[in-house]
Design a protein around this motif. Structure first.
Motif, PDB file in Angstrom:
ATOM      1  N   LEU A 110       0.827  -1.208   0.000  1.00 23.89           N
ATOM      2  CA  LEU A 110       0.000   0.000   0.000  1.00 23.89           C
ATOM      3  C   LEU A 110       0.866   1.265   0.000  1.00 23.89           C
ATOM      4  O   LEU A 110       0.561   2.235  -0.703  1.00 23.89           O
ATOM      5  CB  LEU A 110      -0.943  -0.009   1.208  1.00 23.89           C
ATOM      6  N   LEU A 111       1.934   1.249   0.766  1.00 21.19           N
ATOM      7  CA  LEU A 111       2.836   2.412   0.783  1.00 21.19           C
ATOM      8  C   LEU A 111       3.506   2.596  -0.578  1.00 21.19           C
ATOM      9  O   LEU A 111       3.672   3.727  -1.049  1.00 21.19           O
ATOM     10  CB  LEU A 111       3.889   2.236   1.876  1.00 21.19           C
ATOM     11  N   ALA A 112       3.869   1.487  -1.225  1.00 21.29           N
ATOM     12  CA  ALA A 112       4.520   1.571  -2.534  1.00 21.29           C
ATOM     13  C   ALA A 112       3.589   2.145  -3.587  1.00 21.29           C
ATOM     14  O   ALA A 112       4.049   2.735  -4.583  1.00 21.29           O
ATOM     15  CB  ALA A 112       5.016   0.188  -2.957  1.00 21.29           C
ATOM     16  N   LEU A 113       2.291   1.997  -3.396  1.00 25.05           N
ATOM     17  CA  LEU A 113       1.321   2.579  -4.334  1.00 25.05           C
ATOM     18  C   LEU A 113       1.233   4.097  -4.187  1.00 25.05           C
ATOM     19  O   LEU A 113       0.653   4.761  -5.047  1.00 25.05           O
ATOM     20  CB  LEU A 113      -0.063   1.959  -4.107  1.00 25.05           C
ATOM     21  N   GLY A 114       1.798   4.632  -3.095  1.00 23.56           N
ATOM     22  CA  GLY A 114       1.811   6.078  -2.905  1.00 23.56           C
ATOM     23  C   GLY A 114       0.973   6.587  -1.752  1.00 23.56           C
ATOM     24  O   GLY A 114       0.883   7.810  -1.540  1.00 23.56           O
TER      25      GLY A 114
END
Length: 334
Positions: free
Chosen positions: A175-179
């Motif tokens: 989820l963090l990698a999605l922004g």
């Protein structure tokens, strides 16, 4: 057994070896004996075998409840693994909150469960999930081989665990990698080892990314509690990691009722990868827990302890998880 031997043209000792699955029988002879057993309708007599060997080929399973998806999946996995090893299964549940109508304490409930299993003559027992908290705080029977599923390491019994923290960390990192700037969390019940480990993995991922961790919402593993928690999700939340798929289902319904689209407005990740997760609306991104492998390894540790005399005490195995990507997660809206 003598009749089987006569029909197969082998000694009674050879028939005994086949019945007891000894490796000291060549495949052709084994097949001939098995065909003779089938033709004569021969079945080993468990009670007689127990008198001779001191083992009943029966194991117990202790669970707080079978109403949760995780526990019911584990029951199936353990039952299948036990059957593959030639063992029968006796199940004891402790009931809601492990309380009895007479108000016995949790310690008394788990002691009573072990006593009921002893009355059934089991050779050993597996303790599942929430019930393991009670085992850690209770006196464990010295004459009963034990393996627990989901517990910290303990020198008194064998332990098999899912990598809950690793799975939760992977979900949060996705989820963090999605922004998403941060990820909210709907946790499982207080006192659950799995819930605590999943919360730990979520916190570790946020800390490593320098993201702020909000106070987790909390449910009881049910879809209804996920729906109730969905009403408490902050309006600015763009991503949430839910500690199991059933609560995620309730969360999806709550968000839809509030007019918030998944994943356009809020991305949602669950945990377990239940059979229906791919048919949620939208199909749920989730962490797959390998229940079959958990059951297989729990039975393997227990049977080794029973049959080979190896001590399962202190044994500790971790089963890996896998993040399964579907359509409930996306980059946040600008």
């Amino acid at each position: 057994m003598a009749d089987v031997g006569a029909l197969a043209g082998v000694s009674g000792q050879t028939v005994s070896r086949v019945v007891n699955d000894s490796p000291r029988v060549d495949p052709a002879t084994r097949l001939r004996v098995e065909q003779a057993m089938s033709r004569l309708g021969y079945r080993p007599h468990r009670a007689a075998r127990a008198l001779r060997t001191g083992r009943t080929q029966t194991v117990g399973l202790v669970a707080s409840t079978l109403a949760t998806v995780g526990n019911s999946r584990m029951l199936q996995a353990v039952a299948d693994a036990a059957a593959a090893r030639g063992y029968s299964l006796v199940v004891v549940t402790l009931g809601a909150a492990t309380a009895t109508p007479r108000g016995k304490s949790a310690a008394s409930a788990i002691a009573g469960a072990f006593e009921r299993l002893r009355d059934q003559g089991v050779d050993g027992a597996i303790v599942l999930n929430e019930a393991t908290d009670l085992v850690r705080d209770a006196s464990t029977p010295a004459d009963l081989a034990l393996v627990v599923v989901d517990s910290p390491r303990d020198d008194r019994f064998g332990v098999v665990v899912t990598d809950h923290a690793g799975g939760a960390r992977a979900a949060t990192e996705h989820l963090l990698a999605l922004g998403h700037r941060t990820v909210h969390h709907l946790a499982g019940p207080t006192g659950s080892f799995a819930a605590a480990e999943r919360e730990r993995g979520w916190r570790d991922a946020l800390a490593a990314a320098g993201a702020e961790a909000s106070t987790p919402l909390r449910g009881d593993w049910s879809a209804a509690s996920g729906h109730a928690a969905g009403a408490e999700l902050p309006p600015d939340a763009s991503a949430v990691f839910v500690a199991n798929d059933q609560m995620a289902l309730g969360m999806l319904r709550a968000l839809a009722g509030d007019g918030r689209s998944v994943p356009r407005d809020v991305s949602v990740v669950g945990f377990d990868d239940v059979a229906d997760a791919a048919d949620y609306r939208p199909p749920l991104t989730t962490v797959r827990q390998d229940f079959d492998r958990l059951g297989e390894r729990a039975i393997a540790l227990l049977v080794d302890r029973i049959e080979a005399g190896r001590s399962a005490a202190g044994a500790y195995e971790t089963i890996e998880t896998q993040l399964t990507l579907r359509n409930s997660t996306a980059a946040p809206r600008d």
